[in-house]
Design an enzyme around this catalytic site. Sequence first.
Site, PDB file in Angstrom:
ATOM      1  N   CYS A   1     -16.975  22.046   7.232  1.00  0.00           N
ATOM      2  CA  CYS A   1     -16.317  21.069   8.087  1.00  0.00           C
ATOM      3  C   CYS A   1     -17.187  19.818   8.140  1.00  0.00           C
ATOM      4  O   CYS A   1     -18.238  19.767   7.502  1.00  0.00           O
ATOM      5  CB  CYS A   1     -16.123  21.660   9.480  1.00  0.00           C
TER       6      CYS A   1
ATOM      7  N   CYS B   1     -11.232  20.796   7.424  1.00  0.00           N
ATOM      8  CA  CYS B   1     -10.787  19.464   7.845  1.00  0.00           C
ATOM      9  C   CYS B   1     -10.693  18.585   6.605  1.00  0.00           C
ATOM     10  O   CYS B   1     -11.396  18.810   5.619  1.00  0.00           O
ATOM     11  CB  CYS B   1     -11.716  18.858   8.894  1.00  0.00           C
TER      12      CYS B   1
ATOM     13  N   CYS C   1     -16.598  16.861   0.070  1.00  0.00           N
ATOM     14  CA  CYS C   1     -17.238  18.130  -0.290  1.00  0.00           C
ATOM     15  C   CYS C   1     -18.006  17.984  -1.602  1.00  0.00           C
ATOM     16  O   CYS C   1     -17.448  17.514  -2.596  1.00  0.00           O
ATOM     17  CB  CYS C   1     -16.193  19.227  -0.439  1.00  0.00           C
TER      18      CYS C   1
END
Length: 143
Positions: A8, A80, A87
Amino acid sequence: MPNILVLCTGNSCRSQLLHGYLQQLLGERAHVYSAGVETHGLNPRAVQIMRENGIDISHHTSHHVEEYAHIPFDYVITVCDHAREVCPVFPSSAKKLHHNFPDPAKATGTEEEILQQFRAVRNQVKAYAQAFVDEHFPQLIQD
């Protein structure tokens, strides 16, 4: 044993909730980690609403995703949209999954209204965790 990373933005709430549920559901059958693309510390309301469900995450800490760069993950679950967008690329064949949960840390109102929003997200995360285990660990359903 499979390694699962829940990712997240700040590793303070949504990822901690899913971490708690996956750890409860999978027990010793998987290593569950959670991290953020930033670290914001553990949200006390997340601890409170998980305790209401009988899960203690008070010992969890907020980790940066880079701390786990050396771990070969089997699953990377972003919870999210921001985390999915930024990422890092993992040098593994990890199966990447995504579900954008609302951020209860942005809830406003009275304390009870805020807690109700936290509980609503917690319940969504709990259902997602069960669906994930049912789909990716079907042998547990038969055990």
